[in-house]
Design a protein around this motif. Structure first.
Motif, PDB file in Angstrom:
ATOM      1  N   GLN A 101       0.837  -1.189   0.000  1.00 61.73           N
ATOM      2  CA  GLN A 101       0.000   0.000   0.000  1.00 61.73           C
ATOM      3  C   GLN A 101       0.878   1.248   0.000  1.00 61.73           C
ATOM      4  OE1 GLN A 101      -2.498  -0.476   3.404  1.00 61.73           O
ATOM      5  NE2 GLN A 101      -3.785  -2.031   2.447  1.00 61.73           N
ATOM      6  N   PRO A 102       0.501   2.269  -0.783  1.00 65.57           N
ATOM      7  CA  PRO A 102       1.340   3.472  -0.891  1.00 65.57           C
ATOM      8  C   PRO A 102       1.407   4.283   0.391  1.00 65.57           C
ATOM      9  CG  PRO A 102      -0.761   3.803  -1.992  1.00 65.57           C
ATOM     10  CD  PRO A 102      -0.699   2.345  -1.616  1.00 65.57           C
ATOM     11  N   SER A 103       0.403   4.166   1.257  1.00 64.73           N
ATOM     12  CA  SER A 103       0.399   4.907   2.519  1.00 64.73           C
ATOM     13  C   SER A 103      -0.549   4.219   3.478  1.00 64.73           C
ATOM     14  CB  SER A 103      -0.045   6.357   2.282  1.00 64.73           C
ATOM     15  OG  SER A 103      -1.356   6.385   1.742  1.00 64.73           O
ATOM     16  N   ALA A 104      -0.646   4.766   4.702  1.00 68.37           N
ATOM     17  CA  ALA A 104      -1.557   4.195   5.683  1.00 68.37           C
ATOM     18  C   ALA A 104      -2.997   4.440   5.239  1.00 68.37           C
ATOM     19  CB  ALA A 104      -1.305   4.812   7.055  1.00 68.37           C
ATOM     20  N   VAL A 105      -3.750   3.376   5.036  1.00 71.89           N
ATOM     21  CA  VAL A 105      -5.111   3.460   4.530  1.00 71.89           C
ATOM     22  C   VAL A 105      -6.090   3.213   5.660  1.00 71.89           C
ATOM     23  CG1 VAL A 105      -6.788   2.497   2.914  1.00 71.89           C
ATOM     24  CG2 VAL A 105      -4.380   2.703   2.246  1.00 71.89           C
ATOM     25  N   CYS A 106      -7.055   4.099   5.820  1.00 76.41           N
ATOM     26  CA  CYS A 106      -8.058   3.961   6.868  1.00 76.41           C
ATOM     27  C   CYS A 106      -9.140   2.987   6.412  1.00 76.41           C
ATOM     28  CB  CYS A 106      -8.660   5.316   7.197  1.00 76.41           C
ATOM     29  SG  CYS A 106      -9.903   5.254   8.501  1.00 76.41           S
ATOM     30  N   ARG A 107      -9.433   2.000   7.231  1.00 72.89           N
ATOM     31  CA  ARG A 107     -10.507   1.060   6.947  1.00 72.89           C
ATOM     32  C   ARG A 107     -11.794   1.624   7.548  1.00 72.89           C
ATOM     33  NH1 ARG A 107      -9.241  -3.654   3.810  1.00 72.89           N
ATOM     34  NH2 ARG A 107     -11.018  -4.594   4.872  1.00 72.89           N
ATOM     35  N   GLU A 108     -12.668   2.141   6.688  1.00 72.07           N
ATOM     36  CA  GLU A 108     -13.880   2.793   7.167  1.00 72.07           C
ATOM     37  C   GLU A 108     -14.759   1.847   7.968  1.00 72.07           C
ATOM     38  OE1 GLU A 108     -14.750   5.926   7.129  1.00 72.07           O
ATOM     39  OE2 GLU A 108     -12.874   6.478   6.155  1.00 72.07           O
ATOM     40  N   GLU A 109     -14.748   0.559   7.585  1.00 70.12           N
ATOM     41  CA  GLU A 109     -15.599  -0.410   8.294  1.00 70.12           C
ATOM     42  C   GLU A 109     -15.122  -0.673   9.719  1.00 70.12           C
ATOM     43  OE1 GLU A 109     -12.629  -2.762   5.763  1.00 70.12           O
ATOM     44  OE2 GLU A 109     -13.908  -0.995   5.533  1.00 70.12           O
ATOM     45  N   SER A 110     -13.940  -0.140  10.066  1.00 69.57           N
ATOM     46  CA  SER A 110     -13.410  -0.359  11.413  1.00 69.57           C
ATOM     47  C   SER A 110     -13.850   0.708  12.406  1.00 69.57           C
ATOM     48  CB  SER A 110     -11.877  -0.397  11.374  1.00 69.57           C
ATOM     49  OG  SER A 110     -11.338   0.889  11.087  1.00 69.57           O
ATOM     50  N   ARG A 111     -14.496   1.774  11.948  1.00 69.19           N
ATOM     51  CA  ARG A 111     -14.858   2.861  12.849  1.00 69.19           C
ATOM     52  C   ARG A 111     -15.730   2.348  13.990  1.00 69.19           C
ATOM     53  NH1 ARG A 111     -13.102   7.653  11.582  1.00 69.19           N
ATOM     54  NH2 ARG A 111     -12.494   8.129   9.430  1.00 69.19           N
ATOM     55  N   GLY A 112     -15.337   2.726  15.202  1.00 68.40           N
ATOM     56  CA  GLY A 112     -16.069   2.289  16.383  1.00 68.40           C
ATOM     57  C   GLY A 112     -15.505   1.055  17.033  1.00 68.40           C
ATOM     58  N   CYS A 113     -14.474   0.440  16.430  1.00 69.95           N
ATOM     59  CA  CYS A 113     -13.912  -0.767  17.021  1.00 69.95           C
ATOM     60  C   CYS A 113     -13.035  -0.409  18.229  1.00 69.95           C
ATOM     61  CB  CYS A 113     -13.130  -1.584  16.005  1.00 69.95           C
ATOM     62  SG  CYS A 113     -11.509  -0.921  15.574  1.00 69.95           S
ATOM     63  N   LYS A 114     -12.867  -1.354  19.120  1.00 76.58           N
ATOM     64  CA  LYS A 114     -12.117  -1.151  20.351  1.00 76.58           C
ATOM     65  C   LYS A 114     -10.771  -1.865  20.348  1.00 76.58           C
ATOM     66  CE  LYS A 114     -15.398   1.343  21.988  1.00 76.58           C
ATOM     67  NZ  LYS A 114     -15.204   2.811  22.074  1.00 76.58           N
ATOM     68  N   ASP A 115     -10.579  -2.793  19.433  1.00 76.69           N
ATOM     69  CA  ASP A 115      -9.294  -3.496  19.342  1.00 76.69           C
ATOM     70  C   ASP A 115      -9.214  -4.129  17.962  1.00 76.69           C
ATOM     71  OD1 ASP A 115      -6.820  -4.400  20.009  1.00 76.69           O
ATOM     72  OD2 ASP A 115      -7.464  -5.721  21.634  1.00 76.69           O
ATOM     73  N   ALA A 116      -7.994  -4.474  17.560  1.00 75.80           N
ATOM     74  CA  ALA A 116      -7.777  -5.062  16.240  1.00 75.80           C
ATOM     75  C   ALA A 116      -6.643  -6.065  16.302  1.00 75.80           C
ATOM     76  CB  ALA A 116      -7.465  -3.977  15.209  1.00 75.80           C
ATOM     77  N   LEU A 117      -6.655  -6.995  15.353  1.00 79.14           N
ATOM     78  CA  LEU A 117      -5.619  -8.018  15.240  1.00 79.14           C
ATOM     79  C   LEU A 117      -5.371  -8.220  13.755  1.00 79.14           C
ATOM     80  CD1 LEU A 117      -4.020 -10.071  17.077  1.00 79.14           C
ATOM     81  CD2 LEU A 117      -5.797 -11.723  16.502  1.00 79.14           C
ATOM     82  N   VAL A 118      -4.103  -8.150  13.323  1.00 78.89           N
ATOM     83  CA  VAL A 118      -3.796  -8.249  11.907  1.00 78.89           C
ATOM     84  C   VAL A 118      -2.850  -9.410  11.646  1.00 78.89           C
ATOM     85  CG1 VAL A 118      -1.806  -6.686  11.977  1.00 78.89           C
ATOM     86  CG2 VAL A 118      -3.137  -6.917   9.860  1.00 78.89           C
ATOM     87  N   SER A 119      -3.099 -10.119  10.526  1.00 79.83           N
ATOM     88  CA  SER A 119      -2.215 -11.191  10.074  1.00 79.83           C
ATOM     89  C   SER A 119      -1.929 -10.948   8.602  1.00 79.83           C
ATOM     90  CB  SER A 119      -2.872 -12.556  10.276  1.00 79.83           C
ATOM     91  OG  SER A 119      -3.976 -12.719   9.404  1.00 79.83           O
ATOM     92  N   GLU A 120      -1.238 -11.861   7.949  1.00 84.75           N
ATOM     93  CA  GLU A 120      -0.919 -11.690   6.541  1.00 84.75           C
ATOM     94  C   GLU A 120      -2.172 -11.666   5.665  1.00 84.75           C
ATOM     95  OE1 GLU A 120       2.247 -11.051   5.388  1.00 84.75           O
ATOM     96  OE2 GLU A 120       2.461 -10.857   7.542  1.00 84.75           O
ATOM     97  N   SER A 121      -3.234 -12.322   6.111  1.00 81.66           N
ATOM     98  CA  SER A 121      -4.418 -12.452   5.273  1.00 81.66           C
ATOM     99  C   SER A 121      -5.671 -11.809   5.839  1.00 81.66           C
ATOM    100  CB  SER A 121      -4.716 -13.945   5.013  1.00 81.66           C
ATOM    101  OG  SER A 121      -3.617 -14.573   4.398  1.00 81.66           O
ATOM    102  N   TYR A 122      -5.735 -11.618   7.160  1.00 83.24           N
ATOM    103  CA  TYR A 122      -6.983 -11.180   7.766  1.00 83.24           C
ATOM    104  C   TYR A 122      -6.780 -10.029   8.754  1.00 83.24           C
ATOM    105  CZ  TYR A 122      -8.882 -15.505   5.834  1.00 83.24           C
ATOM    106  OH  TYR A 122      -9.271 -16.512   4.986  1.00 83.24           O
ATOM    107  N   LEU A 123      -7.826  -9.218   8.864  1.00 83.30           N
ATOM    108  CA  LEU A 123      -7.910  -8.166   9.869  1.00 83.30           C
ATOM    109  C   LEU A 123      -9.114  -8.471  10.752  1.00 83.30           C
ATOM    110  CD1 LEU A 123      -7.091  -5.352  11.012  1.00 83.30           C
ATOM    111  CD2 LEU A 123      -8.717  -4.362   9.377  1.00 83.30           C
ATOM    112  N   SER A 124      -8.873  -8.702  12.038  1.00 82.98           N
ATOM    113  CA  SER A 124      -9.949  -8.970  12.986  1.00 82.98           C
ATOM    114  C   SER A 124     -10.245  -7.705  13.776  1.00 82.98           C
ATOM    115  CB  SER A 124      -9.561 -10.109  13.936  1.00 82.98           C
ATOM    116  OG  SER A 124      -9.310 -11.302  13.219  1.00 82.98           O
ATOM    117  N   LEU A 125     -11.518  -7.373  13.893  1.00 80.40           N
ATOM    118  CA  LEU A 125     -11.953  -6.161  14.578  1.00 80.40           C
ATOM    119  C   LEU A 125     -12.898  -6.524  15.716  1.00 80.40           C
ATOM    120  CD1 LEU A 125     -12.799  -4.009  11.415  1.00 80.40           C
ATOM    121  CD2 LEU A 125     -10.674  -3.982  12.738  1.00 80.40           C
ATOM    122  N   ALA A 126     -12.673  -5.922  16.867  1.00 80.37           N
ATOM    123  CA  ALA A 126     -13.524  -6.163  18.032  1.00 80.37           C
ATOM    124  C   ALA A 126     -14.363  -4.926  18.306  1.00 80.37           C
ATOM    125  CB  ALA A 126     -12.675  -6.509  19.244  1.00 80.37           C
TER     126      ALA A 126
END
Length: 394
Positions: free
Chosen positions: A81-106
């Motif tokens: 990715q050319p820069s830090a991209v905001c994931r709009e669907e994450s708004r309101g989440c309290k924690d996150a977990l990232v792997s090579e394939s998935y982004l988990s949002l709590a």
């Protein structure tokens, strides 16, 4: 609080590659390896104030930065990715977990897992959850920490790949949980450490190299309440209530802070090459190498199957610890950062690519009058949160 990163940057996890090339010269080495701690960009402007990153999550090729102030949002960097991209669907989440394939949002009422390899309008998997006050006998029912602390969720935990949800026995009363490459470590509310998964490198701490399908208490730590756990690729660490650090597992690159045969051989080879070059330049007599008997007196540890106490620094307690694939970083209560293990990409923060099997203080933050308050290791890089010492003392 400001975040700095150093180490592996081939995917732009730390800073944009074009910017790095302008500052340090045009070349692949400068783009891939960040030797000097570099402040992360990506602060979000909201109205008349700047909302700074408060939580970092990292894997091999990605970094997730979470703003938990108000309508928390996850910004992703890395993986082309050319820069830090905001994931709009994450708004309101309290924690996150990232792997090579998935982004988990709590979120307060649900868990979502998004496939980063696809352009999706809905998560690949989701699960509704109830607040801890409405849940009886779950992993968080006796926890005084925030109710959402990924990978822990009420009743179980979220893994880095499908199947995402795994249940945990209510009697464990988990406070926190960390996932390694092929094993897991859990801290109970009573300070007991449990491990399970692959044990081929001693990473479970049970004194053997066998695997465990279910959580098993690390008996060597009985009677010593722990308050923090972390895990790397094939090693594990924990911090006691008194601030002592215990380590176990694979030590191939000195990631346990114990004598490593591999690093010793590398140092000896380097010294021999330097001595040979010096002899050729000055025509002096060759430097004598240690005799075979002297070599045998050294004790090296490739696998530490039981927890071992590691003295990082004699004068301070350990506050936070994090593990990369083959390196470890710890923050003391005095606000100093120590690192050790594999350093090929500059992930130890000493502004070089030297590996070390001894904890060494990262002098950069001390020189900049910064106090380190948190540290998060990616597989081959490190991220440190700092505050100004003047602010810390006020």
């Amino acid at each position: 609080m400001r975040w700095f990163g150093f180490g592996f940057n081939a995917f732009g996890q730390i800073c944009v590659r074009e910017k790095l090339s302008e500052e340090e010269g045009d070349g692949g080495a400068e783009e891939v390896k960040v030797f000097q701690p570099t402040e992360l960009s990506g602060h979000e402007e909201r109205g008349d104030r700047c909302v700074k990153t408060s939580v970092i999550r990292a894997c091999w090729s990605r970094r997730a930065s979470l703003n938990v102030d108000g309508d928390g949002c996850v910004r992703l960097a890395g993986s082309g990715q050319p820069s830090a991209v905001c994931r709009e669907e994450s708004r309101g989440c309290k924690d996150a977990l990232v792997s090579e394939s998935y982004l988990s949002l709590a979120f307060p009422d649900r868990i979502e897992c998004w496939d980063l390899r696809k352009e999706e309008e809905s998560p690949s998997w989701s699960m509704e959850i109830k607040p801890p006050s409405e849940t009886s006998g779950t992993a968080h029912s006796t926890n005084t920490e925030p109710p959402l602390n990924l990978p822990l969720v009420p009743g179980g935990y979220i893994s880095l790949k499908p199947p995402f949800y795994h249940s945990l026995s209510p009697h464990l009363k988990a406070r926190s949980l960390a996932l390694g490459a092929e094993h897991a470590i859990l801290l109970s509310a009573a300070g007991v450490v449990y491990t399970w998964g692959l044990g081929s490198h001693g990473q479970l701490g049970h004194g053997v190299l066998t695997s465990e399908e279910e959580p098993r208490a690390v008996e060597a730590l009985w009677g010593m309440p722990m308050r923090f756990v972390a895990t790397g690729g094939w090693h594990s660490v924990c911090i006691s209530d008194g601030g002592d650090l215990y380590v176990w597992g694979w030590n191939e690159s000195g990631q346990l802070g114990l004598p490593s045969r591999g690093l010793s051989k590398a140092k000896l080879q380097q010294s021999s090459q330097q001595a040979e070059a010096l002899n050729q330049d000055t025509s002096t007599s060759p430097v004598e190498e240690p005799q075979e008997g002297e070599k045998n007196e050294e004790v090296f540890i490739s696998i530490q199957a039981f927890p071992a106490l590691l003295d990082v620094t004699p004068s301070c307690e350990i506050k936070v610890v994090s593990c990369g694939s083959r390196h470890t970083a710890a923050v003391t209560t005095a606000g100093e950062l120590y690192t050790w293990g594999w350093g090929e990409y500059g992930q130890l923060g000493h502004q070089n690519s030297v590996s070390s099997d001894e904890p060494q203080r990262v002098e950069y933050f001390r020189e900049q009058q910064e106090r380190v308050v948190d540290v998060v290791c990616g597989a081959w890089n490190t991220f440190a949160a700092v505050i100004n010492k003047e602010v810390a003392c006020s």
